[in-house]
Write an enzyme that holds these catalytic residues in place. Structure first.
Site, PDB file in Angstrom:
ATOM      1  N   SER A  85      -7.644 -72.924  44.828  1.00  0.00           N
ATOM      2  CA  SER A  85      -7.093 -71.771  43.625  1.00  0.00           C
ATOM      3  C   SER A  85      -7.735 -70.936  42.740  1.00  0.00           C
ATOM      4  O   SER A  85      -7.622 -70.051  41.600  1.00  0.00           O
ATOM      5  CB  SER A  85      -6.341 -72.758  42.334  1.00  0.00           C
ATOM      6  N   THR A 188      -7.191 -72.872  37.767  1.00  0.00           N
ATOM      7  CA  THR A 188      -7.451 -72.081  37.667  1.00  0.00           C
ATOM      8  C   THR A 188      -8.941 -72.492  37.047  1.00  0.00           C
ATOM      9  O   THR A 188      -9.059 -73.732  36.514  1.00  0.00           O
ATOM     10  CB  THR A 188      -6.560 -71.371  36.343  1.00  0.00           C
ATOM     11  N   THR A 206      -9.095 -66.812  38.445  1.00  0.00           N
ATOM     12  CA  THR A 206      -8.295 -67.581  40.231  1.00  0.00           C
ATOM     13  C   THR A 206      -7.468 -66.936  41.211  1.00  0.00           C
ATOM     14  O   THR A 206      -7.798 -65.330  40.833  1.00  0.00           O
ATOM     15  CB  THR A 206      -6.736 -67.863  39.057  1.00  0.00           C
ATOM     16  N   ARG A 216       2.114 -60.101  41.570  1.00  0.00           N
ATOM     17  CA  ARG A 216       2.406 -60.913  41.301  1.00  0.00           C
ATOM     18  C   ARG A 216       0.868 -61.058  40.194  1.00  0.00           C
ATOM     19  O   ARG A 216       0.191 -61.775  40.853  1.00  0.00           O
ATOM     20  CB  ARG A 216       2.692 -62.013  41.439  1.00  0.00           C
ATOM     21  N   VAL A 217       0.400 -60.898  38.999  1.00  0.00           N
ATOM     22  CA  VAL A 217      -0.028 -61.220  37.921  1.00  0.00           C
ATOM     23  C   VAL A 217      -0.230 -62.165  36.906  1.00  0.00           C
ATOM     24  O   VAL A 217       1.275 -62.272  36.526  1.00  0.00           O
ATOM     25  CB  VAL A 217      -0.776 -59.706  37.206  1.00  0.00           C
ATOM     26  N   GLY A 218      -0.387 -63.409  36.885  1.00  0.00           N
ATOM     27  CA  GLY A 218      -0.462 -64.662  35.903  1.00  0.00           C
ATOM     28  C   GLY A 218      -1.766 -64.099  34.917  1.00  0.00           C
ATOM     29  O   GLY A 218      -1.334 -62.722  33.875  1.00  0.00           O
ATOM     30  N   ASP A 219      -1.491 -65.324  33.825  1.00  0.00           N
ATOM     31  CA  ASP A 219      -2.442 -65.370  32.683  1.00  0.00           C
ATOM     32  C   ASP A 219      -3.440 -64.887  32.907  1.00  0.00           C
ATOM     33  O   ASP A 219      -3.958 -64.649  31.432  1.00  0.00           O
ATOM     34  CB  ASP A 219      -1.615 -65.846  31.885  1.00  0.00           C
ATOM     35  N   THR A 239      -4.674 -72.929  31.215  1.00  0.00           N
ATOM     36  CA  THR A 239      -4.539 -73.312  33.520  1.00  0.00           C
ATOM     37  C   THR A 239      -2.898 -73.823  32.620  1.00  0.00           C
ATOM     38  O   THR A 239      -2.270 -73.845  31.998  1.00  0.00           O
ATOM     39  CB  THR A 239      -5.143 -73.682  33.473  1.00  0.00           C
ATOM     40  N   GLY A 240      -2.298 -73.499  34.731  1.00  0.00           N
ATOM     41  CA  GLY A 240      -0.508 -74.303  34.533  1.00  0.00           C
ATOM     42  C   GLY A 240       0.194 -72.589  34.373  1.00  0.00           C
ATOM     43  O   GLY A 240      -0.407 -71.421  35.373  1.00  0.00           O
TER      44      GLY A 240
HETATM   45  N1  ASP Z   1      -2.978 -69.794  35.648  1.00  0.00           N
HETATM   46  C1  ASP Z   1      -2.667 -69.702  36.993  1.00  0.00           C
HETATM   47  C2  ASP Z   1      -1.325 -68.254  37.033  1.00  0.00           C
HETATM   48  O1  ASP Z   1      -0.403 -68.515  36.538  1.00  0.00           O
HETATM   49  C3  ASP Z   1      -2.507 -70.538  37.613  1.00  0.00           C
HETATM   50  C4  ASP Z   1      -3.488 -72.000  37.224  1.00  0.00           C
HETATM   51  O2  ASP Z   1      -3.971 -71.940  36.593  1.00  0.00           O
HETATM   52  O3  ASP Z   1      -4.378 -71.934  38.490  1.00  0.00           O
HETATM   53  O4  ASP Z   1      -1.809 -67.423  37.582  1.00  0.00           O
END
Ligand code: ASP
Length: 328
Positions: A85, A188, A206, A216-219, A239-240
């Site tokens: 990840s 992450t 991450t 797609r872009v995450g947080d 994370t999450g």
């Molecule tokens: N927060 C990360 C995302 O949504 C995922 C993760 O925590 O592994 O990209």
């Protein structure tokens, strides 16, 4: 739960891990109340936080810079071939391409991030270059890659790691997008640290959600969502499932709650409560937060059980099962 994770959990849970440069360990396994503050301190998410903290701690001792420490710490995870990840060995998107997100921030408001970037082994260092060498905060996609080339970052071959290829081939059989909480939708590394003088910094890196849509872009690269740092107050990281964290500006929310007087633990709990209130089908979604305030007090809270983190202080570097999660 992967065999590796089970192994690490069994080996480290409830026990202290001694590391070079760290003396007697603090065998703390459960943090229900905010502990007395300690400085310097480094906190980071999940099992891989233990070696990452160790790398960060070594760097802090060498350079004295908490910024250098949080960069060096997560660079360790970016190279961990067993981690699916973080870094280029991470699981790809649904097109079979691994794209990375990362951010870095210091307590004076300086910050940099990269999103949807390909072929860069250390996106955290690229995020730092954005912070230090451009007038911008965030570069994405091909522009981030071009900036990396201009800065002399080597371009890696675009080829899935053997482990990622095996998992992707399995996934392609059904091509079903259904992350499994605590397994597929996190890992992450988010790291926050404070030095002996109260200077704060944080980093987050991450490969994002496995089998996400291309683009797609995450947080994690979004300042205020996956990471936020303010020397006047404290720092937080997440994370999450990134979409749920972005919706509530999770890390910024925690820092602002601490500014209003909440402890790091109370602030993390309030952020999870907010996240739960804004999220449908919460039973399938994991998200967790870590926080530290300017006194070196810490907090951790998640939607579901299973969230753990690593805490390094002068007395040790230990994996902690936060055991602290939302109860409806
Ligand atoms: N927060 C990360 C995302 O949504 C995922 C993760 O925590 O592994 O990209």
């Amino acid at each position: 739960m992967s065999q590796r994770r089970k192994f690490i959990k069994q080996s480290l849970m409830g026990s202290a891990l001694f590391l070079p440069g760290l003396s007697a360990a603090c065998a703390q396994t459960n943090e229900k109340t905010a502990p007395a503050g300690e400085k310097p301190l480094i906190l980071s998410t999940w099992n891989h936080g233990v070696p990452a903290n160790a790398a960060g701690w070594t760097k802090l001792n060498e350079s004295g810079s908490i910024l250098d420490a949080v960069e060096a710490g997560v660079r360790d995870t970016e190279l961990d071939l067993t981690n699916l990840s973080v870094g280029l060995q991470g699981l790809p998107d649904r097109e079979g391409i691994t794209t990375l997100d990362a951010s870095i921030m210091t307590g004076d408001g300086s910050c940099g991030s990269v999103a949807f970037v390909r072929q860069v082994k250390h996106p955290i260092s690229l995020a730092r270059a954005v912070m230090e060498k451009t007038p911008h905060v965030m570069l994405a996609g091909e522009g981030a890659r071009q900036f990396a080339i201009a800065q002399g970052f080597p371009m890696e071959e675009e080829k899935l790691s053997p482990n990622a290829q095996i998992e992707y081939d399995k996934w392609k059989v059904t091509s079903e997008y259904k992350p499994i909480i605590n397994i597929e939708n996190h890992d992450t590394i988010g790291m926050i640290g404070i030095d002996a003088n109260g200077k704060l910094a944080g980093s987050c890196t991450t490969s994002g959600l496995a089998y996400k849509m291309h683009g797609r872009v995450g947080d994690s690269p979004i300042i205020g969502a996956g990471l936020y740092v303010d020397d006047e107050v404290g720092a937080a990281t997440a994370t999450g499932l990134g979409e749920t964290i972005i919706r509530i500006c999770g890390s910024f929310l925690i820092v602002e709650l601490m500014r209003q007087g909440r402890t790091p633990q109370e602030a993390c709990e309030e952020a999870v409560k907010r996240l739960v209130s804004k999220t449908k089908n919460i039973k399938d979604i994991q998200a967790g937060f870590l926080a530290v305030n300017k006194y070196g007090e810490t907090g951790a809270f998640a939607v579901h059980p299973g969230f753990n983190f690593a805490k390094a202080t002068a007395s040790g570097n230990v994996l902690i099962d936060s055991n602290s999660h939302f109860k409806p």
